[in-house]
Scaffold this active site. Sequence first.
Site, PDB file in Angstrom:
ATOM      1  N   ARG A  44      -3.956 -51.402  52.009  1.00  0.00           N
ATOM      2  CA  ARG A  44      -2.811 -51.668  52.574  1.00  0.00           C
ATOM      3  C   ARG A  44      -2.988 -52.894  53.375  1.00  0.00           C
ATOM      4  O   ARG A  44      -1.710 -53.534  53.876  1.00  0.00           O
ATOM      5  CB  ARG A  44      -1.585 -50.439  53.022  1.00  0.00           C
ATOM      6  CG  ARG A  44      -1.739 -49.976  51.502  1.00  0.00           C
ATOM      7  CD  ARG A  44      -0.433 -48.522  52.087  1.00  0.00           C
ATOM      8  NE  ARG A  44      -1.640 -47.572  52.809  1.00  0.00           N
ATOM      9  CZ  ARG A  44      -1.335 -46.399  52.212  1.00  0.00           C
ATOM     10  NH1 ARG A  44      -2.090 -46.171  51.451  1.00  0.00           N
ATOM     11  NH2 ARG A  44      -2.393 -46.063  53.240  1.00  0.00           N
ATOM     12  N   LYS A 134      13.988 -51.930  63.217  1.00  0.00           N
ATOM     13  CA  LYS A 134      14.873 -51.539  62.643  1.00  0.00           C
ATOM     14  C   LYS A 134      14.609 -50.218  61.778  1.00  0.00           C
ATOM     15  O   LYS A 134      14.179 -48.759  62.153  1.00  0.00           O
ATOM     16  CB  LYS A 134      14.220 -52.487  61.019  1.00  0.00           C
ATOM     17  CG  LYS A 134      14.804 -52.342  59.740  1.00  0.00           C
ATOM     18  CD  LYS A 134      14.175 -52.310  58.816  1.00  0.00           C
ATOM     19  CE  LYS A 134      14.271 -51.925  57.765  1.00  0.00           C
ATOM     20  NZ  LYS A 134      13.612 -52.348  56.444  1.00  0.00           N
ATOM     21  N   LYS A 217      21.202 -57.038  60.349  1.00  0.00           N
ATOM     22  CA  LYS A 217      20.501 -57.259  58.615  1.00  0.00           C
ATOM     23  C   LYS A 217      21.203 -57.161  57.397  1.00  0.00           C
ATOM     24  O   LYS A 217      21.364 -55.764  56.994  1.00  0.00           O
ATOM     25  CB  LYS A 217      18.807 -56.427  59.271  1.00  0.00           C
ATOM     26  CG  LYS A 217      18.435 -56.668  57.101  1.00  0.00           C
ATOM     27  CD  LYS A 217      16.877 -56.301  57.656  1.00  0.00           C
ATOM     28  CE  LYS A 217      16.322 -56.372  56.255  1.00  0.00           C
ATOM     29  NZ  LYS A 217      15.017 -56.754  56.982  1.00  0.00           N
TER      30      LYS A 217
HETATM   31  P1  13P Z   1      13.775 -56.293  50.085  1.00  0.00           P
HETATM   32  O1  13P Z   1      14.405 -57.758  50.832  1.00  0.00           O
HETATM   33  O2  13P Z   1      12.664 -56.147  49.676  1.00  0.00           O
HETATM   34  O3  13P Z   1      15.351 -56.045  50.435  1.00  0.00           O
HETATM   35  O4  13P Z   1      13.450 -55.665  51.918  1.00  0.00           O
HETATM   36  C1  13P Z   1      13.947 -56.068  53.151  1.00  0.00           C
HETATM   37  C2  13P Z   1      14.601 -54.343  53.977  1.00  0.00           C
HETATM   38  O5  13P Z   1      13.473 -54.569  54.870  1.00  0.00           O
HETATM   39  C3  13P Z   1      14.631 -53.508  53.741  1.00  0.00           C
HETATM   40  O6  13P Z   1      14.763 -52.133  54.213  1.00  0.00           O
END
Ligand code: 13P
Length: 335
Positions: A44, A134, A217
């Site tokens: 990872r 996030k 987002k």
């Molecule tokens: P994806 O762009 O693969 O949807 O992932 C973004 C993300 O951070 C989801 O929480």
Amino acid sequence: MSELNNIALNILKNGKGILAADESTATMSKRLDSVNVASTPENRLLFRETLFSSSSMTECIGGVILYDETIKQETSKKSKIPELISKMGSLPGIKVDTGAKILAGSPEEKITEGLDGLRERLKEYYKLGAKFTKWRGVYNISKNYPSKLSIHSNAHALARYSALVQECNMVPIVEPEVLMDGDHSAEECYEKTSEVIKKCFEELILHKVNLKGILLKPNMILAGINYKEKISNEEVAKLTLDCLKNSVPEEVPGIAFLSGGQSEIEATENLNLINKYNNTNFIMSYSYGRALQQSALKFWSKDLKNIEGTQKVFNHRAKMNSLAAQGKWSKDLEI
Ligand code: 13P
């Protein structure tokens, strides 16, 4: 507080976007399984370190979202991962929610958890170098969903999270993801996404979050994957812009879309059109996970030692999305 606004703008300036590399160990294991690579901490780290030391980190990636395991790992050159990211000219961020669990009262829906002990964890991440965070709320569309309960409780959690993050001098990414699973139309996605986002801002304001110091987002406005017909990319771009213009307060400095299961090219093409038609003051960029990493992961899985080749594949995808974030991408650049 203008410090938070500066961080948010720095992450997305000049066509830069975000690399979402914050897959939990369970999700990352699924990704690695799919290309027949063993999901060990070493593998990872190797894949992620390969991406984080790519040249596109300087020009195209303004921020990287990490998972708890990665932010504490050391690179092969014995520096901390956040130091590597900063050295490359990007900013380290961290996912701080602890995942979506069954919502009591509406068991087919999810509520994102992680508020308990969050202030203490945020202090620790700040010390480790995180500049932003996030938290993802997730909503599915069907006849009765998302319910008012799910819309309200996830907005409440996103707002409490954001207030705590700003208290710790970091920029919260507010991620309400309306999933593309299902057979709903793009109009239904528009309607539900709009309701979800408006509720989030109502709660953010109630919790005294400084809207100039956050990033949103969201999902793009798409028809469900099982919808009876395909809608055009132009339509996706126009519906997405219209929806965000009507639901996001003007103070928000930037919007960075998730890719949500779109293919790499689709995610790039839609972002490009969104920027071509952008009639708002928002920066419109990317915060992609799969749509930035898929090809690189596939390439790397064939020879884990081919760092340079993997970086080339990743650099290309990052460059394409950076062009799309400026409305300068075209299909012929892909070959
Ligand atoms: P994806 O762009 O693969 O949807 O992932 C973004 C993300 O951070 C989801 O929480």
